[in-house]
Motif scaffolding. Structure first.
Motif, PDB file in Angstrom:
ATOM      1  N   ARG A  72       0.837  -1.195   0.000  1.00  0.00           N
ATOM      2  CA  ARG A  72       0.000   0.000   0.000  1.00  0.00           C
ATOM      3  C   ARG A  72       0.880   1.256   0.000  1.00  0.00           C
ATOM      4  O   ARG A  72       0.483   2.301   0.514  1.00  0.00           O
ATOM      5  CB  ARG A  72      -0.946  -0.014   1.192  1.00  0.00           C
ATOM      6  CG  ARG A  72      -1.994  -1.119   1.122  1.00  0.00           C
ATOM      7  CD  ARG A  72      -3.127  -0.872   2.076  1.00  0.00           C
ATOM      8  NE  ARG A  72      -4.042  -2.001   2.142  1.00  0.00           N
ATOM      9  CZ  ARG A  72      -5.075  -2.180   1.327  1.00  0.00           C
ATOM     10  NH1 ARG A  72      -5.310  -1.327   0.367  1.00  0.00           N
ATOM     11  NH2 ARG A  72      -5.870  -3.225   1.464  1.00  0.00           N
ATOM     12  N   THR A 125     -10.388  -5.211  -7.153  1.00  0.00           N
ATOM     13  CA  THR A 125     -10.701  -5.185  -5.725  1.00  0.00           C
ATOM     14  C   THR A 125     -11.768  -6.228  -5.440  1.00  0.00           C
ATOM     15  O   THR A 125     -12.714  -6.374  -6.212  1.00  0.00           O
ATOM     16  CB  THR A 125     -11.200  -3.814  -5.215  1.00  0.00           C
ATOM     17  OG1 THR A 125     -11.716  -3.998  -3.896  1.00  0.00           O
ATOM     18  CG2 THR A 125     -12.276  -3.192  -6.066  1.00  0.00           C
ATOM     19  N   ILE A 126     -11.582  -6.943  -4.346  1.00  0.00           N
ATOM     20  CA  ILE A 126     -12.626  -7.907  -3.990  1.00  0.00           C
ATOM     21  C   ILE A 126     -13.896  -7.174  -3.570  1.00  0.00           C
ATOM     22  O   ILE A 126     -14.976  -7.735  -3.568  1.00  0.00           O
ATOM     23  CB  ILE A 126     -12.194  -8.888  -2.867  1.00  0.00           C
ATOM     24  CG1 ILE A 126     -11.896  -8.145  -1.555  1.00  0.00           C
ATOM     25  CG2 ILE A 126     -11.028  -9.737  -3.285  1.00  0.00           C
ATOM     26  CD1 ILE A 126     -11.878  -9.071  -0.344  1.00  0.00           C
ATOM     27  N   ASP A 127     -13.755  -5.894  -3.199  1.00  0.00           N
ATOM     28  CA  ASP A 127     -14.905  -5.126  -2.684  1.00  0.00           C
ATOM     29  C   ASP A 127     -15.915  -4.759  -3.772  1.00  0.00           C
ATOM     30  O   ASP A 127     -17.043  -4.380  -3.454  1.00  0.00           O
ATOM     31  CB  ASP A 127     -14.427  -3.830  -2.024  1.00  0.00           C
ATOM     32  CG  ASP A 127     -13.602  -4.076  -0.777  1.00  0.00           C
ATOM     33  OD1 ASP A 127     -13.511  -5.240  -0.352  1.00  0.00           O
ATOM     34  OD2 ASP A 127     -13.039  -3.109  -0.243  1.00  0.00           O
ATOM     35  N   MET A 169     -15.408  -8.723   4.447  1.00  0.00           N
ATOM     36  CA  MET A 169     -14.711  -7.496   4.068  1.00  0.00           C
ATOM     37  C   MET A 169     -15.673  -6.544   3.362  1.00  0.00           C
ATOM     38  O   MET A 169     -16.742  -6.947   2.903  1.00  0.00           O
ATOM     39  CB  MET A 169     -13.499  -7.807   3.217  1.00  0.00           C
ATOM     40  CG  MET A 169     -12.319  -8.254   4.065  1.00  0.00           C
ATOM     41  SD  MET A 169     -10.820  -8.458   3.097  1.00  0.00           S
ATOM     42  CE  MET A 169      -9.593  -8.533   4.406  1.00  0.00           C
ATOM     43  N   GLY A 170     -15.252  -5.320   3.213  1.00  0.00           N
ATOM     44  CA  GLY A 170     -16.088  -4.295   2.604  1.00  0.00           C
ATOM     45  C   GLY A 170     -15.996  -3.060   3.476  1.00  0.00           C
ATOM     46  O   GLY A 170     -16.685  -2.938   4.485  1.00  0.00           O
ATOM     47  N   ARG A 171     -15.043  -2.225   3.092  1.00  0.00           N
ATOM     48  CA  ARG A 171     -14.697  -1.079   3.914  1.00  0.00           C
ATOM     49  C   ARG A 171     -15.733   0.039   3.771  1.00  0.00           C
ATOM     50  O   ARG A 171     -16.284   0.516   4.749  1.00  0.00           O
ATOM     51  CB  ARG A 171     -13.340  -0.625   3.383  1.00  0.00           C
ATOM     52  CG  ARG A 171     -12.681   0.421   4.139  1.00  0.00           C
ATOM     53  CD  ARG A 171     -11.494   0.880   3.344  1.00  0.00           C
ATOM     54  NE  ARG A 171     -10.325   0.070   3.594  1.00  0.00           N
ATOM     55  CZ  ARG A 171      -9.323  -0.072   2.742  1.00  0.00           C
ATOM     56  NH1 ARG A 171      -9.390   0.494   1.554  1.00  0.00           N
ATOM     57  NH2 ARG A 171      -8.281  -0.774   3.046  1.00  0.00           N
ATOM     58  N   GLU A 221     -17.391  -5.307   7.326  1.00  0.00           N
ATOM     59  CA  GLU A 221     -16.477  -4.752   8.342  1.00  0.00           C
ATOM     60  C   GLU A 221     -16.643  -3.243   8.519  1.00  0.00           C
ATOM     61  O   GLU A 221     -16.344  -2.700   9.573  1.00  0.00           O
ATOM     62  CB  GLU A 221     -15.028  -5.061   7.957  1.00  0.00           C
ATOM     63  CG  GLU A 221     -14.654  -4.456   6.612  1.00  0.00           C
ATOM     64  CD  GLU A 221     -13.245  -4.759   6.161  1.00  0.00           C
ATOM     65  OE1 GLU A 221     -12.433  -5.248   6.957  1.00  0.00           O
ATOM     66  OE2 GLU A 221     -12.954  -4.485   4.982  1.00  0.00           O
ATOM     67  N   HIS A 271      -8.859 -12.282   5.761  1.00  0.00           N
ATOM     68  CA  HIS A 271      -8.082 -12.463   4.527  1.00  0.00           C
ATOM     69  C   HIS A 271      -8.351 -13.792   3.827  1.00  0.00           C
ATOM     70  O   HIS A 271      -7.887 -13.979   2.697  1.00  0.00           O
ATOM     71  CB  HIS A 271      -6.594 -12.277   4.825  1.00  0.00           C
ATOM     72  CG  HIS A 271      -6.278 -10.869   5.223  1.00  0.00           C
ATOM     73  ND1 HIS A 271      -6.296 -10.459   6.523  1.00  0.00           N
ATOM     74  CD2 HIS A 271      -6.000  -9.781   4.465  1.00  0.00           C
ATOM     75  CE1 HIS A 271      -6.018  -9.163   6.570  1.00  0.00           C
ATOM     76  NE2 HIS A 271      -5.836  -8.721   5.343  1.00  0.00           N
ATOM     77  N   ARG A 274      -9.634 -13.261   0.500  1.00  0.00           N
ATOM     78  CA  ARG A 274      -8.747 -12.740  -0.546  1.00  0.00           C
ATOM     79  C   ARG A 274      -7.730 -13.766  -1.017  1.00  0.00           C
ATOM     80  O   ARG A 274      -7.011 -13.518  -1.987  1.00  0.00           O
ATOM     81  CB  ARG A 274      -7.993 -11.525  -0.002  1.00  0.00           C
ATOM     82  CG  ARG A 274      -8.779 -10.287  -0.036  1.00  0.00           C
ATOM     83  CD  ARG A 274      -7.996  -9.022  -0.126  1.00  0.00           C
ATOM     84  NE  ARG A 274      -6.669  -8.983   0.393  1.00  0.00           N
ATOM     85  CZ  ARG A 274      -6.209  -8.020   1.209  1.00  0.00           C
ATOM     86  NH1 ARG A 274      -7.014  -7.073   1.618  1.00  0.00           N
ATOM     87  NH2 ARG A 274      -4.964  -8.003   1.571  1.00  0.00           N
TER      88      ARG A 274
END
Ligand code: F6P
Length: 341
Positions: A72, A125-127, A169-171, A221, A271, A274
């Motif tokens: 990142r 992105t997985i999102d 996940m999912g910000r 999340e 994770h 992912r």
């Protein structure tokens, strides 16, 4: 033509399929040479490269993760970061760069394009929260992993008469929660876009216990309660200023136990969503993105990103892709609400 390739941000099943397609078509059809940059933007900042030819991409189609590594690293946070990238690309004789990443990585690619770097983007992105593309690869794999977990949790929840909470996940966007929850028959789905009312969640739980089934709650999340209704812990920030999430599932379970007196346990998939091999859908999408990205390089379509529109792969401006996040619209959430409780 010498083409640099990098993968940035969180890894995602299908990255290797993109790299393979870019290199296979680029070498065999266009006679291009490739250079792999290691670990996202750290690679071009430090001129850290690896060979990237047909040999290196053999056998990687089904492999999760990325053979290039990722990070990142944010050039904006490093003094002279953008200049270092431009200088190193020139020094290494790179004519074009393919950046595979999400909002942060493609945001950097947009800035580089504005500075004259010849760059093409591939959304990842997985999102599934990138605008301008109907789907990103990695999302389908993550949803399938979460769905399988929910299927398994149903039987143990029923045996023990417990509420089970699954944190996915999912910000900023609840796509994984929504799709996995719908596919897995969740009793409540909580997403970041719509603050939840814990009292209502508890009502759904009670109602579900009255039938012979035990409730499953899927919580993204990044989900948040309606202000002032529940206490939340705050987390650290990464280089792009995002809070390191995780913990809302446990908070929801604690509140359910407190308010209903029923046992509630949490599973955080983290994770696991992912990692590992991509689904067939993601392998095909990633492969098509790779093939079209190298075509964009051949056409000199700098500053564009490949995207899925319906079943077609199209090109959109990078700026369009990173302008606004694609969040779950209220009417999509309403479809799932039919099954709550
Ligand atoms: O953006 C993809 C994503 O998987 C998010 O869903 C999640 O919040 C984040 O990455 C986690 O990142 P990291 O692995 O760096 O903690």
């Amino acid at each position: 033509m010498r083409v640099g390739v990098l993968t940035g941000g969180g890894d995602c099943p299908g990255l290797n399929a993109v790299i393979r397609a870019v290199v296979r078509k680029g070498v065999t059809e266009y006679g291009y040479e490739f250079v792999g940059f290691k670990d996202g933007w750290r690679g071009p900042i430090e001129a850290d490269t690896m060979p990237l030819g047909i040999r290196e991409v053999r056998g990687i189609l089904p492999r999760g993760g990325t053979i290039l590594g990722t990070s990142r690293t944010n050039p904006a946070k490093i003094e002279g970061g953008y200049d270092l990238i431009a200088k190193n690309l020139e020094k290494l004789g790179i004519d074009a760069l393919i950046a595979i990443g999400g909002e942060d990585t493609l945001g950097v690619a947009t800035k580089l394009h504005e500075r004259g770097v010849q760059v093409v983007g591939v959304p990842k992105t997985i999102d599934n929260d990138l605008s301008a593309t109907d789907y990103t690869f990695g999302f389908d794999t993550a949803v399938n992993i979460a769905m399988e977990a929910i299927d398994r949790l149903h039987t143990t929840a029923e045996s023990h008469h417990r509420a089970l909470i699954v944190e996915v996940m999912g910000r900023h966007a609840g796509w994984i929660a929504l799709h996995a929850g719908l596919a897995g028959g969740a009793n409540v789905i909580l997403i970041p876009e719509i603050p939840f009312d814990i009292e209502k969640v508890c009502d759904y739980i009670e109602k579900r216990f009255q039938s012979r089934y035990a409730p499953i709650v899927v919580v993204a999340e990044g989900a948040v309660p309606v202000e002032g209704t529940m206490e939340l812990a705050s987390g650290e920030l990464d280089a792009f200023g995002h809070v390191r999430l995780g913990g809302i599932g446990q908070r929801v379970a604690d509140e359910i136990e407190k308010r209903t007196g029923k046992e509630a346990r949490t599973t955080v998939l983290g994770h696991i969503q992912r990692g590992g091999t991509p689904t067939a859908f993601d392998r095909v999408l990633a492969t098509r993105f790779g093939l079209h990205a190298i075509d964009a390089v051949r056409d000199g379509a700098w500053g564009t990103m490949v995207a899925l529109r319906g079943t077609d792969i199209i090109r959109v401006a990078l700026s369009e892709a990173t302008g606004a996040l694609k969040t779950v619209p209220p009417e999509r959430y309403a479809e799932a609400q039919v099954f709550f409780g």
